[in-house]
Design a protein around this motif. Structure first.
Motif, short mmCIF file in Angstrom:
data_model
loop_
_atom_site.label_atom_id
_atom_site.label_comp_id
_atom_site.label_asym_id
_atom_site.label_seq_id
_atom_site.Cartn_x
_atom_site.Cartn_y
_atom_site.Cartn_z
N LEU A 117 5.74 3.40 -17.63
CA LEU A 117 4.97 3.80 -16.46
C LEU A 117 4.54 2.95 -15.56
CD1 LEU A 117 3.23 6.79 -18.40
CD2 LEU A 117 4.67 6.73 -16.23
N ALA A 118 4.11 1.52 -16.30
CA ALA A 118 3.40 0.66 -15.02
C ALA A 118 4.34 0.00 -14.26
CB ALA A 118 2.52 -0.64 -15.89
N VAL A 119 5.52 0.18 -14.85
CA VAL A 119 7.17 -0.66 -13.98
C VAL A 119 7.29 -0.25 -13.04
CG1 VAL A 119 9.22 -1.20 -14.46
CG2 VAL A 119 8.27 -2.11 -16.34
N ALA A 120 7.49 1.31 -13.34
CA ALA A 120 8.29 2.49 -12.66
C ALA A 120 6.90 2.47 -11.28
CB ALA A 120 7.82 3.64 -12.93
N ALA A 121 5.55 2.15 -11.31
CA ALA A 121 5.00 2.93 -10.76
C ALA A 121 4.67 1.42 -9.34
CB ALA A 121 3.59 1.87 -11.09
N GLY A 122 5.30 0.21 -10.46
CA GLY A 122 5.62 -1.59 -8.96
C GLY A 122 6.52 -0.88 -8.39
N VAL A 123 7.77 -1.09 -9.46
CA VAL A 123 8.80 -0.45 -8.10
C VAL A 123 8.62 1.00 -7.49
CG1 VAL A 123 11.47 0.17 -8.64
CG2 VAL A 123 10.52 -1.27 -10.29
N GLY A 124 8.15 1.47 -7.79
CA GLY A 124 8.12 2.80 -6.34
C GLY A 124 7.22 2.48 -5.84
N GLY A 125 6.62 2.00 -5.99
CA GLY A 125 5.74 1.57 -4.49
C GLY A 125 6.40 0.69 -3.81
N LEU A 126 7.13 -0.55 -3.97
CA LEU A 126 8.19 -1.31 -3.75
C LEU A 126 8.81 -0.89 -2.57
CD1 LEU A 126 8.92 -5.08 -5.79
CD2 LEU A 126 7.23 -4.51 -3.52
N LEU A 127 9.38 0.42 -3.72
CA LEU A 127 10.70 1.52 -3.11
C LEU A 127 10.14 2.14 -1.80
CD1 LEU A 127 12.72 2.65 -5.96
CD2 LEU A 127 13.46 0.83 -4.24
N TRP A 128 8.80 2.38 -1.70
CA TRP A 128 8.69 3.36 -1.06
C TRP A 128 8.20 2.56 0.57
CZ3 TRP A 128 2.39 4.77 -0.74
CH2 TRP A 128 1.62 5.63 0.30
N ALA A 129 7.60 1.37 0.03
CA ALA A 129 7.29 0.30 1.39
C ALA A 129 8.86 0.36 1.88
CB ALA A 129 6.88 -0.73 0.37
N ALA A 130 9.83 0.01 0.56
CA ALA A 130 11.31 -0.75 1.35
C ALA A 130 12.07 0.46 2.45
CB ALA A 130 11.81 -0.58 0.28
N ALA A 131 11.50 1.85 2.30
CA ALA A 131 11.76 3.09 2.65
C ALA A 131 11.07 3.33 4.01
CB ALA A 131 11.63 4.78 1.88
N GLU A 132 9.62 2.50 3.86
CA GLU A 132 8.74 2.99 5.39
C GLU A 132 9.39 2.13 6.54
OE1 GLU A 132 5.62 4.52 5.81
OE2 GLU A 132 7.16 6.39 4.72
N HIS A 133 10.29 0.49 5.78
CA HIS A 133 10.40 -0.49 6.32
C HIS A 133 12.15 -0.05 7.10
CE1 HIS A 133 12.09 -4.37 7.28
NE2 HIS A 133 13.03 -4.64 6.95
N ARG A 134 12.58 0.26 6.10
CA ARG A 134 13.73 1.35 7.28
C ARG A 134 13.57 2.02 8.36
NH1 ARG A 134 17.37 0.89 3.39
NH2 ARG A 134 17.17 -0.76 2.44
N ARG A 135 12.45 2.87 7.88
CA ARG A 135 11.95 3.98 8.86
C ARG A 135 11.31 3.36 10.70
NH1 ARG A 135 8.34 7.13 7.10
NH2 ARG A 135 8.27 8.57 9.34
N ARG A 136 10.87 2.23 9.72
CA ARG A 136 10.08 0.97 11.25
C ARG A 136 9.33 1.21 11.18
NH1 ARG A 136 13.76 -2.32 13.51
NH2 ARG A 136 15.80 -2.09 12.94
N ALA A 137 8.30 2.31 9.97
CA ALA A 137 6.89 3.04 10.14
C ALA A 137 5.94 2.28 9.24
CB ALA A 137 7.22 4.81 9.89
N LEU A 138 6.17 0.54 9.80
CA LEU A 138 5.00 0.11 8.22
C LEU A 138 4.20 -0.10 8.37
CD1 LEU A 138 7.14 -2.02 5.86
CD2 LEU A 138 4.89 -0.42 4.96
N ALA A 139 3.84 -0.53 10.13
CA ALA A 139 2.86 -1.22 10.24
C ALA A 139 2.03 -0.29 10.90
CB ALA A 139 3.48 -1.34 12.21
#
Lengths: 638, 474
Positions: A523-545
């Motif tokens: 679960l902890a690893v999933a949380a970590g990977v999930g968080g990073l993936l979320w950020a990566a997805a937002e980065h793709r959409r250029r919505a991170l700022a």
């Protein structure tokens, strides 16, 4: 080698640099300061290698009246596994940051003064962790507070106070005021915590009749003391710890403390000083073991602060502020750990956090340097092309803090979450949620700074120079590998760290089935990977700022404004009111005084001309009285 | 030797009157240094034992003096700070002859206060110290000095009058043959009379401590005194209320001090917090220091009134060493005033140009707000810890002043020394020659006795144990 050399060497460095700055032209002051800390590190390593199972106590001289068992309290140092570990972290990480600063602060006008303060800080921090009594720990405790005050306010007049251009000068003046305010705020909020610490000491003395830590630990077992007393003492100590470690409710000074130079943020406001609260509670474990109520408070303060820090970090735009709120949040994890009795897990996270957070701050410093003091992440991006080495080290830090397996943060965070699960499911849920948020905001930090398009104004950002690369490289290696010091049993490890620290602080094992432990880890690893993936997805959409939660997060949940309205403004008003009253009291009471001293008839004719006569008559009266006695003496023939 | 130490400064003051103008600084400095040297010599010999001789047999007054224990500690601090004051006066004041004479005369009276072991003698020295301090205010004071002077004199003399009545009453009701402390203790006053006499004695000491609400003379006194801060330094040394209570009131009025303990501790704790809180509001350095001093004296009072050993030791420690750093801070304000012509706390940016002046001032302020490792901490921490054993809530109340202290000290420091120097402001010169000594020496003493307290504790602790064990209290 005697323990007192550890703090003494940096203290001598401080004295030399502050008293005779002219003796140290160019960068020699920085080298001297680094040298003293390196020497302390060597001593710390020697002591560590020669350490037996029994703690060592070295007493120096008498200091405070009473306060020990039927004796005056002495200055003395105490060396067990916990202080050994802390001394290694402080001198080791401290030395690396000194080294980094020689390059980073190279162009500052007050180069030598900076290193004097840095040395002073290391000395005081060593006193804090080596002290054998609470009052001596308090010396280090407030000493690091003073060092923090001096270093947050290092640019107290702004960095361009000599500029001749009016606009630059005015901006610099504003910066000076902001820096000074941040420094003062840190000191005053720490003082609130310090009062709690002091009250805790007073109560402990009342309960056990001593403030020497080994004596206390011995007496706690035998003494018949009301449980409420111990609980209260532990809560008082918690107030102190909360102040120093920037936990709720005394947390708002820590993000402001980023006004100091970046190496200071790395050393004081991430790796060492702010962990003093965790150290205090771990050091007082024999008290907290008797106070389940207070321990629960510690755990919840930690959990809520971890959440608060993570939520506030989501939508920050300053490269250092994101890290600052992240520090607040990670410190919350450590409090959570020591609150549920997992002292070893808390201290282990302290260790790994010292590595990866110092690394992240120093990487941020390299970026700020390269971009000529630019700190807004929206004006960065794509820096991995310009600064490949720093990019790699920063990536190691991000992976470590996000809890990705084999990086150090994975092991330490996992231990804390397992302990929280064993104590209370609710604490575990908060902890897991924070792990997810942490991975997201650190991913956001990473993508905004290092990936995508370069959005800055500086034409050619330059890579950090060799002197800055060395500490970055070493810290990156440690942040990556330090986790293997404490691989848990179910992963086939030897948990060497727990065993080592267990000789000083009892490790309370928790009973969790191995299958559950595997689940928790996944679960902890999933949380970590999930968080990073979320950020990566937002980065793709250029919505991170723009991060989640909008203004609430950017304003750190408005805590500052609440305090200003509820505490600061009323205090100022009350001070103003009292001042007026005091000037009035003046008039009323001196009226009474005159009335009784002066004959009533004359009082009605009170006027300016009379004042002088009155004064002179009093003078004369006193003189006459004295003369009378003198005459009597002679006349009496005595 | 002890007599020489007490009266040497007075002789020096008289000598200054006939000394040619060119030599006055040197003579005064020599006399002050010699007095300090005598004090250190006495210290090395373990203090001067009690010397007693009849003085006015008809009145029962004796000349009884002793310099040992806390008296010696306070006398040494007085001698040290007088020397510092003389050094600074020589540099700062044009034609300093009269001021130097007054400073030395006051030193004599202060040493007499600490040495006296006879109530009448104590009273005489107590009043004698008032004269130079009034004259300094009258001659060198600011535009509002007459108002401040009248207020100061009225408070002090009213208190003294009540004290004199108490002194007479103690002998009358107790039936002692003389006014010597040793005799008075053997013939104690019993019952309600003791309480009333204690209150009378307390009146004078509370003015001089000072204790809320009898403190109103203090801010004006400091605000109106000469800008150099030298009379303020001597005025700080004159805050002997805490000592008088410890040396005379506790042995003479044991039952009354136990009876009034809660009330007096509450007053003292309130004074500590009240002073610190108002100090936060001040924009005049001297008024700010006055209220800061008031706050410290509240803590001293808390320690003395608590009758707890640790707290009393701490109170005397604080009383002795707050003279060092508060006094030096007044002189630091004097240096600031000499450079920028103002004692306002909103000057800004002084540290950018005068690093040493600002740095030493900052160090002294840290000593003053009881940062551990400096002398102020040992006193304040011991007082609060001891008071907590007697009354946790009052210790908490007084403890709040440590937060307020950080607020007022750092705020005023920031707006004066930090931030940026305003456009076109006059350039501030850094410390010159003896000014280093004037600020550096007190800071060194504050550091030394904050780290290594044994020499001072050895003087204070046995005496406190003696007094409190005679009291039979806790």
């Amino acid at each position: 080698m005697p323990l007192f050399l550890l703090p003494l060497l940096p203290l001598v460095g401080f004295a030399l640099l502050i008293l005779f700055p002219r003796l140290f032209p160019g960068k020699s002051g920085g080298w001297l300061a680094s040298g003293t800390v390196l020497a302390s590190f060597v001593i710390a390593v020697t002591r560590f290698l020669g350490q037996g199972d029994e703690p060592a106590r070295e007493i120096l001289w008498t200091w405070l009246p009473g306060m020990a068992l039927n004796a005056n309290l002495s200055v003395g140092f105490w060396y067990d596994q916990l202080s050994a570990l802390m001394a290694l972290i402080i001198t080791g990480v401290g030395f690396l940051i000194h080294l980094y600063s020689v390059s980073y602060m190279g162009h500052d006008r007050q180069f030598t003064r900076f290193f004097a303060f840095l040395n002073f800080f290391v000395a005081m921090m060593l006193v804090l962790v080596l002290a054998d009594s609470y009052p001596l720990m308090f010396v280090g405790w407030e000493g690091v507070g003073v060092a923090s005050y001096l270093l947050i306010g290092f640019w107290f007049s702004g960095r361009n106070s000599e500029a001749s251009d009016r606009d630059i000068r005015e901006a610099s003046d504003r910066e000076g005021v902001a820096n000074s305010n941040a420094a003062r705020k840190a000191f005053i909020m720490n003082r609130i915590g310090d009062l709690g610490f002091m009250l805790g000491m007073f109560l402990l003395y009342r309960l056990y009749g001593t403030l020497v830590i080994p004596e206390l630990a011995e007496r706690v077992d035998g003494a018949q003391v009301a449980a409420a007393g111990v609980e209260l003492a532990c809560l008082f100590l918690l107030v102190g710890a909360v102040g120093k470690s920037g936990q709720l409710p005394l947390t708002t000074w820590l993000p402001d403390a980023m006004a100091g130079p970046t190496p200071v943020s790395a050393l004081i406001h991430a790796a060492t000083m702010v962990t003093a609260g965790v150290y205090l509670i771990a050091r007082s474990h024999f008290l907290y073991d008797l106070a389940p109520g207070a321990s629960t408070w510690v755990a919840w303060v930690g959990a809520l602060t971890a959440l608060y820090g993570a939520l506030s970090a989501l939508n920050q735009h300053d490269i250092k502020k994101i890290l600052a709120y992240s520090t607040v949040s990670q410190l919350g994890y450590m409090f959570l750990a020591v609150g549920v009795g997992a002292y070893s897990a808390g201290v282990f996270h302290l260790l790994t956090h010292a590595f990866f957070k110092a690394l992240l701050f120093l990487s941020a410093g390299a970026v700020i340097h390269a971009l000529h003091e630019e700190q807004d992440v929206r004006r960065m991006g794509g820096l991995r092309r310009f600064m490949p080495f720093t990019h790699l080290t920063a990536l190691m830090g991000v992976l470590a803090i996000a809890g990705i397996p084999v990086w150090s943060g994975f092991f330490s965070k996992d231990a804390i979450l397992a302990a929280a699960f064993a104590a209370s499911p609710l604490l575990y849920v908060v902890g897991l949620g924070v792990a997810f948020l942490t991975a997201y905001y650190m991913g956001r930090w990473y993508f905004l700074v290092w990936r995508g398009e370069y959005r800055g104004s500086v034409a050619h950002p330059h890579e950090a120079d060799g002197l800055m690369k060395v500490p970055l490289g070493i810290l990156a290696a440690l942040a990556t590998l330090a986790g293997f010091l404490n691989v848990p049993t179910f992963l086939g490890g030897g948990h060497a760290f727990d065993d080592y620290l267990g000789r000083a602080i009892p490790v309370h094992g928790h009973e969790i089935p191995i299958s559950t432990e595997w689940l928790l880890t996944l679960l902890a690893v999933a949380a970590g990977v999930g968080g990073l993936l979320w950020a990566a997805a937002e980065h793709r959409r250029r919505a991170l700022a723009t991060g989640p939660l909008g203004a609430a997060s950017a304003n750190a949940l408005y805590l500052d404004r609440v305090y200003d309205g509820l505490v600061a403004a009323p205090s100022r008003a009350l001070a103003a009111g009292l001042d007026v009253v005091d000037r009035g009291l003046d008039g009323a009471l001196s009226g009474v005084a005159r009335n009784s001293a002066a004959p009533g008839g004359l009082f009605s004719r009170w006027q300016s001309g009379f004042v002088r006569t009155y004064a002179v008559s009093m003078l004369l009266g006193t003189a006459l009285l004295l003369g009378y006695w003198a005459l009597r003496t002679i006349g009496g023939g005595a | 030797m002890i007599h020489l130490m007490i009266f040497l400064p007075l002789l020096g003051a008289l000598l200054l009157l006939v000394t040619p103008r060119a030599w006055r600084e040197e003579v005064a400095g020599f006399v002050a240094a010699l007095t300090l040297g005598l004090g250190l010599w006495l210290w090395r010999d373990g203090g001067a034992a009690l010397y007693s001789a009849p003085w006015v047999p008809a009145l029962g007054a004796t000349y009884s003096v002793e310099l040992a224990g806390p008296s010696l500690a306070l006398a040494l601090v007085t001698a040290l700070m007088t020397l510092v004051a003389v050094i600074y006066a020589a540099r700062r004041i044009e034609n300093p002859g009269p001021l130097l004479a007054l400073v030395l005369a006051m030193e004599s009276a202060l040493l007499g206060i600490f040495a006296a072991r006879d109530l009448v003698l104590f009273y005489v020295f107590f009043e004698a110290a008032l004269l130079p301090s009034l004259l300094m205010l009258a001659i060198y004071g600011g535009p509002g000095r007459m108002r401040a002077l009248v207020k100061f004199a009225a408070y002090t003399l009213l208190g003294s009058l009540l004290m004199l009545l108490s002194i007479i009453g103690v002998r009358y009701y107790g039936g002692s043959p003389t006014f010597a402390l040793a005799d008075l203790v053997r013939f104690p006053v019993e019952g309600a009379a003791q309480t009333w006499l204690y209150l009378g004695f307390l009146a004078a000491m509370a003015v001089k401590l000072p204790l809320w609400p009898l403190h109103a003379w203090l801010p004006d006194f400091h605000e109106q005194n000469h800008a150099s801060g030298i009379p303020d330094l001597m005025g700080t040394l004159y805050k002997v209320g805490g000592y008088g209570l410890f040396a005379f009131a506790l042995p003479l009025f044991p039952d009354a001090s136990l009876e009034l303990r809660p009330v007096l501790m509450a007053l003292a704790a309130w004074t500590a917090l009240y002073g610190a809180w108002i100090a936060f509001r001040q924009t005049n350095w001297k008024r700010l220091l006055a209220y800061a001093g008031l706050s410290h004296m509240g803590i001293v009072g808390l320690g003395i009134f608590s009758l707890n050993e640790t707290a009393t030791v701490g109170a005397l420690y604080l009383l002795a060493f707050q003279n060092v750093y508060t006094g030096a801070l007044f002189l630091g304000v004097g240096m600031l005033q000499e450079r920028i012509g103002s004692v306002d706390t909103r000057v800004g940016g002084v540290m950018t140009q005068a690093g040493a002046l600002s740095g030493l001032t900052m160090g002294l302020w840290f000593a003053s707000i009881a940062v551990p490792g400096l002398a102020g901490f040992i006193g304040e921490f011991s007082v609060l810890l001891g008071a907590y054993q007697v009354s946790p809530w009052l210790a908490f109340l007084a403890g709040l002043s440590t937060i307020a202290a950080a607020a007022y000290a750092l705020t005023a420091f920031q707006t004066t020394f930090w931030e940026a120097r305003p456009w076109g402001a006059v350039r501030v010169a850094d410390l010159r020659q003896t000014e280093w000594l004037v600020l550096g020496l007190p800071l060194a003493v504050a550091i030394l006795f904050g780290v290594y307290s044994a020499p001072a504790l050895n003087l204070i602790q046995p005496a406190v144990r003696g007094v409190l064990s005679a009291l039979g209290g806790t």
